[in-house]
Design a protein around this motif. Sequence first.
Motif, PDB file in Angstrom:
ATOM      1  N   VAL A 107      -1.854  -7.243  16.818  1.00 33.47           N
ATOM      2  CA  VAL A 107      -1.415  -6.867  15.466  1.00 33.47           C
ATOM      3  C   VAL A 107      -0.122  -6.063  15.545  1.00 33.47           C
ATOM      4  N   SER A 108      -0.083  -5.073  16.445  1.00 36.90           N
ATOM      5  CA  SER A 108       1.111  -4.233  16.574  1.00 36.90           C
ATOM      6  C   SER A 108       2.328  -5.053  16.976  1.00 36.90           C
ATOM      7  N   ILE A 109       2.145  -5.960  17.925  1.00 36.40           N
ATOM      8  CA  ILE A 109       3.283  -6.753  18.411  1.00 36.40           C
ATOM      9  C   ILE A 109       3.806  -7.668  17.320  1.00 36.40           C
ATOM     10  N   MET A 110       2.912  -8.323  16.596  1.00 35.23           N
ATOM     11  CA  MET A 110       3.365  -9.241  15.550  1.00 35.23           C
ATOM     12  C   MET A 110       4.125  -8.493  14.453  1.00 35.23           C
ATOM     13  N   VAL A 111       3.577  -7.374  13.995  1.00 31.62           N
ATOM     14  CA  VAL A 111       4.251  -6.608  12.943  1.00 31.62           C
ATOM     15  C   VAL A 111       5.556  -6.022  13.472  1.00 31.62           C
ATOM     16  N   GLY A 112       5.505  -5.419  14.666  1.00 33.83           N
ATOM     17  CA  GLY A 112       6.690  -4.768  15.207  1.00 33.83           C
ATOM     18  C   GLY A 112       7.821  -5.737  15.498  1.00 33.83           C
ATOM     19  N   VAL A 113       7.492  -6.900  16.057  1.00 31.24           N
ATOM     20  CA  VAL A 113       8.530  -7.894  16.349  1.00 31.24           C
ATOM     21  C   VAL A 113       9.154  -8.401  15.052  1.00 31.24           C
ATOM     22  N   ALA A 114       8.324  -8.666  14.041  1.00 29.96           N
ATOM     23  CA  ALA A 114       8.859  -9.144  12.763  1.00 29.96           C
ATOM     24  C   ALA A 114       9.782  -8.106  12.128  1.00 29.96           C
ATOM     25  N   VAL A 115       9.344  -6.850  12.107  1.00 30.42           N
ATOM     26  CA  VAL A 115      10.165  -5.792  11.519  1.00 30.42           C
ATOM     27  C   VAL A 115      11.459  -5.610  12.307  1.00 30.42           C
ATOM     28  N   GLY A 116      11.362  -5.585  13.628  1.00 30.81           N
ATOM     29  CA  GLY A 116      12.543  -5.396  14.460  1.00 30.81           C
ATOM     30  C   GLY A 116      13.547  -6.523  14.324  1.00 30.81           C
ATOM     31  N   LEU A 117      13.065  -7.766  14.256  1.00 32.41           N
ATOM     32  CA  LEU A 117      13.968  -8.909  14.116  1.00 32.41           C
ATOM     33  C   LEU A 117      14.691  -8.872  12.771  1.00 32.41           C
ATOM     34  N   ILE A 118      13.936  -8.590  11.705  1.00 28.92           N
ATOM     35  CA  ILE A 118      14.559  -8.570  10.374  1.00 28.92           C
ATOM     36  C   ILE A 118      15.581  -7.443  10.278  1.00 28.92           C
ATOM     37  N   ALA A 119      15.189  -6.254  10.741  1.00 30.83           N
ATOM     38  CA  ALA A 119      16.094  -5.111  10.657  1.00 30.83           C
ATOM     39  C   ALA A 119      17.333  -5.317  11.526  1.00 30.83           C
ATOM     40  N   GLY A 120      17.155  -5.823  12.732  1.00 30.09           N
ATOM     41  CA  GLY A 120      18.278  -5.971  13.639  1.00 30.09           C
ATOM     42  C   GLY A 120      19.197  -7.130  13.296  1.00 30.09           C
ATOM     43  N   PHE A 121      18.626  -8.236  12.812  1.00 31.71           N
ATOM     44  CA  PHE A 121      19.446  -9.425  12.572  1.00 31.71           C
ATOM     45  C   PHE A 121      20.186  -9.343  11.242  1.00 31.71           C
ATOM     46  N   TYR A 122      19.495  -8.911  10.191  1.00 30.86           N
ATOM     47  CA  TYR A 122      20.112  -8.910   8.864  1.00 30.86           C
ATOM     48  C   TYR A 122      20.875  -7.625   8.583  1.00 30.86           C
ATOM     49  N   GLY A 123      20.435  -6.498   9.167  1.00 29.82           N
ATOM     50  CA  GLY A 123      21.147  -5.242   8.969  1.00 29.82           C
ATOM     51  C   GLY A 123      21.190  -4.826   7.514  1.00 29.82           C
ATOM     52  N   GLY A 124      22.171  -4.006   7.180  1.00 24.27           N
ATOM     53  CA  GLY A 124      22.377  -3.606   5.800  1.00 24.27           C
ATOM     54  C   GLY A 124      21.197  -2.885   5.194  1.00 24.27           C
TER      55      GLY A 124
END
Length: 329
Positions: free
Chosen positions: A110-127
């Motif tokens: 659960v932690s990995i799925m949520v954390g990876v999704a949040v990290g990818l969205i925050a890092g890739f889209y920025g702003g």
Amino acid sequence: MAQAPPPRGQRITVWTRLRRSRPAMIGLALVVFFVALAALAPAFSAITGNSPYAYNPDALGPDTAPTGPLGGVSAQHWFGVEPRTGRDLFAIVSYGAQVSLLIGLASTAVSIMVGVAVGLIAGFYGGVADRLLSRLTDIIFGFPFLIFAIALSATVPASVPRPLLLILVIGFFGWPSIARVVRSETLSLRERGFVRAAAAQGIGSGRIIIREIIPNILATIIVFTTVSIPGKIGAEAALSFLGVGVNPPTPSWGRSISDAISWVQVDPMYLIFPGMALFLVTLGFNMFGDGLRDALDPSEAEASTTTSTEAAPAAAPVSTDPLSAGGQA
């Protein structure tokens, strides 16, 4: 363009480096042992005729302490019996491995799925997305997990399966660390040439993330997953120790350790066996995770390749020019 998968020789080299690490192999052996113990718990119960839920007052003395040496250790009760109930301690430890591994692995997922999704969205889209998700990560980091878990256990209806509740609670509070790591690596990767080239070709953001970003952070995710599992197992044990984990009589290492404290002077085996099980499984995951991290580290791979190249016999005179030798100026 996506990076090509490593050649077969490189994959073998990663496994070879992992296999050469004695601590990593010891850790892997411990992990495999406890997984096998959990899987074979019903078979052991059938062989010994002992159930973790069956009370056996005949194995107890007048003071409800186990009779016989070492807490009642015998051919029938390999780890002795539990004080006050006479339940077989080996059955409790083996079935407790099922609970600990289930909650530890599932909450880590659960932690990995949520954390990876949040990290990818925050890092890739920025702003705005990066700012909002980063603030959310900070809030979860600062939230008092233990107080929330205790309060939640007192308010959630008993009809809700307690293992499921623990998986969701432990998993929800465990994602910020991996989110920060993934965000940092994604911020770096999105500026790389192959990602910019993919975007210039009109490839959608989703495909870029799946085909370009995730393959390049997969090793980090795998290592982080491995080293996160012991913390989740320890969190379940800590909550059970405090009486807010799985409900009795479901076997739990943490609750057994908590109950054993008042019996340590009379029956130290009651504390030693569950305590050693918890210690060894967390040690195994930590040692294997550290070894896996070293084996997948690119600098270690480069050093290993360089060493092998230098050790190989030269078939022709070697140039002293670093550029002609394949090095960097």
